[in-house]
Design a protein around this motif. Structure first.
Motif, PDB file in Angstrom:
ATOM      1  N   VAL A 193     -18.512   3.015  25.381  1.00 49.71           N
ATOM      2  CA  VAL A 193     -18.729   3.849  24.209  1.00 49.71           C
ATOM      3  C   VAL A 193     -18.599   2.957  22.981  1.00 49.71           C
ATOM      4  O   VAL A 193     -17.577   2.278  22.819  1.00 49.71           O
ATOM      5  N   PRO A 194     -19.601   2.922  22.110  1.00 51.97           N
ATOM      6  CA  PRO A 194     -19.487   2.105  20.899  1.00 51.97           C
ATOM      7  C   PRO A 194     -18.374   2.633  19.993  1.00 51.97           C
ATOM      8  O   PRO A 194     -18.309   3.831  19.732  1.00 51.97           O
ATOM      9  N   VAL A 195     -17.520   1.731  19.545  1.00 51.08           N
ATOM     10  CA  VAL A 195     -16.415   2.078  18.652  1.00 51.08           C
ATOM     11  C   VAL A 195     -16.695   1.449  17.302  1.00 51.08           C
ATOM     12  O   VAL A 195     -16.956   0.255  17.199  1.00 51.08           O
ATOM     13  N   ARG A 196     -16.635   2.272  16.248  1.00 51.66           N
ATOM     14  CA  ARG A 196     -16.831   1.785  14.887  1.00 51.66           C
ATOM     15  C   ARG A 196     -15.677   2.293  14.037  1.00 51.66           C
ATOM     16  O   ARG A 196     -15.085   3.329  14.326  1.00 51.66           O
ATOM     17  N   GLY A 197     -15.388   1.575  12.980  1.00 57.46           N
ATOM     18  CA  GLY A 197     -14.307   1.964  12.098  1.00 57.46           C
ATOM     19  C   GLY A 197     -13.367   0.800  11.879  1.00 57.46           C
ATOM     20  O   GLY A 197     -13.763  -0.363  11.994  1.00 57.46           O
ATOM     21  N   PHE A 198     -12.105   1.106  11.590  1.00 56.28           N
ATOM     22  CA  PHE A 198     -11.171   0.031  11.272  1.00 56.28           C
ATOM     23  C   PHE A 198      -9.741   0.407  11.618  1.00 56.28           C
ATOM     24  O   PHE A 198      -9.391   1.568  11.759  1.00 56.28           O
ATOM     25  N   LEU A 199      -8.935  -0.649  11.744  1.00 56.94           N
ATOM     26  CA  LEU A 199      -7.494  -0.545  11.965  1.00 56.94           C
ATOM     27  C   LEU A 199      -6.767  -1.068  10.736  1.00 56.94           C
ATOM     28  O   LEU A 199      -7.164  -2.095  10.181  1.00 56.94           O
ATOM     29  N   SER A 200      -5.697  -0.403  10.352  1.00 63.79           N
ATOM     30  CA  SER A 200      -4.776  -0.924   9.344  1.00 63.79           C
ATOM     31  C   SER A 200      -3.495  -1.284  10.076  1.00 63.79           C
ATOM     32  O   SER A 200      -3.010  -0.502  10.890  1.00 63.79           O
ATOM     33  N   ASP A 201      -2.965  -2.454   9.790  1.00 59.32           N
ATOM     34  CA  ASP A 201      -1.789  -2.890  10.528  1.00 59.32           C
ATOM     35  C   ASP A 201      -0.810  -3.584   9.602  1.00 59.32           C
ATOM     36  O   ASP A 201      -1.184  -4.093   8.538  1.00 59.32           O
ATOM     37  N   GLU A 202       0.433  -3.604  10.012  1.00 59.81           N
ATOM     38  CA  GLU A 202       1.467  -4.284   9.247  1.00 59.81           C
ATOM     39  C   GLU A 202       1.261  -5.785   9.295  1.00 59.81           C
ATOM     40  O   GLU A 202       0.832  -6.331  10.308  1.00 59.81           O
ATOM     41  N   LEU A 203       1.610  -6.432   8.204  1.00 57.13           N
ATOM     42  CA  LEU A 203       1.662  -7.885   8.134  1.00 57.13           C
ATOM     43  C   LEU A 203       3.141  -8.243   8.047  1.00 57.13           C
ATOM     44  O   LEU A 203       3.840  -7.774   7.147  1.00 57.13           O
ATOM     45  N   ARG A 204       3.608  -9.030   9.006  1.00 53.93           N
ATOM     46  CA  ARG A 204       5.030  -9.360   9.074  1.00 53.93           C
ATOM     47  C   ARG A 204       5.229 -10.862   8.909  1.00 53.93           C
ATOM     48  O   ARG A 204       4.453 -11.652   9.432  1.00 53.93           O
TER      49      ARG A 204
END
Length: 173
Positions: free
Chosen positions: A32-43
């Protein structure tokens, strides 16, 4: 048939991003094609100092950092709205343009909402016939749920491990 539109909410550090990341892996395995984005912590040295935004399969940038003194601020973080927009907005456009894609948006929160173009893109995604799962900051949830017309699921320590598979079954053809 209407496609699923789901908002995931929870207190910070409960696992919303982990659910999205695992869901993306399951969907990709099912072709299944996945589009979009992830936001993640920067440590750095075990301490959270900022946040990144990364398009699925694409560019990753720092969108907020505690050391930044210019630009808008959310809490202790300076936010680079143009960097966020450079990654997130095209990723959302690709979700609309890719046949059969599932849109995964992590997250719709105070930092992301500093972008004047972001909420209109969210509304376009939720209005389109695109299956979507988005995470929302718990404090923003009531207003966003009313604007985006979606099913709300609260991520908890009890359901977070099962949610990716449950959502994957719902979103796979």
């Amino acid at each position: 048939m209407s496609r699923p539109r789901i908002l995931l909410t929870a207190p910070p550090r409960t696992g919303k991003t982990t659910v999205i990341r695992r869901l993306a892996e399951l969907l990709r395995k099912a072709d299944v094609p996945v589009r979009g984005f992830l936001s993640d912590e920067l440590r750095e040295r075990g301490r959270r100092v900022g946040f990144t935004v990364e398009e699925f399969g694409g560019e990753k940038v720092v969108m907020a950092h505690a050391s930044w003194v210019s630009g808008p601020r959310i809490g202790q973080y300076g936010v680079n709205v143009p960097a966020f927009e450079r990654v997130a907005l095209p990723a959302m456009d690709r979700a609309l343009a890719t046949k059969g894609a599932v849109a995964l948006i992590d997250e719709i929160g105070p930092m992301e909402l500093l972008s004047p173009a972001f909420m209109p893109r969210c509304e376009a995604l939720f209005a389109a016939n695109v299956p979507i799962v988005a995470t929302v900051h718990q404090r923003s949830r009531p207003a966003l749920q009313a604007r985006l017309e979606a099913e709300l699921i609260t991520v908890t320590p009890h359901n977070r491990d099962d949610l990716p598979a449950t959502l994957g079954r719902l979103l796979s053809p």
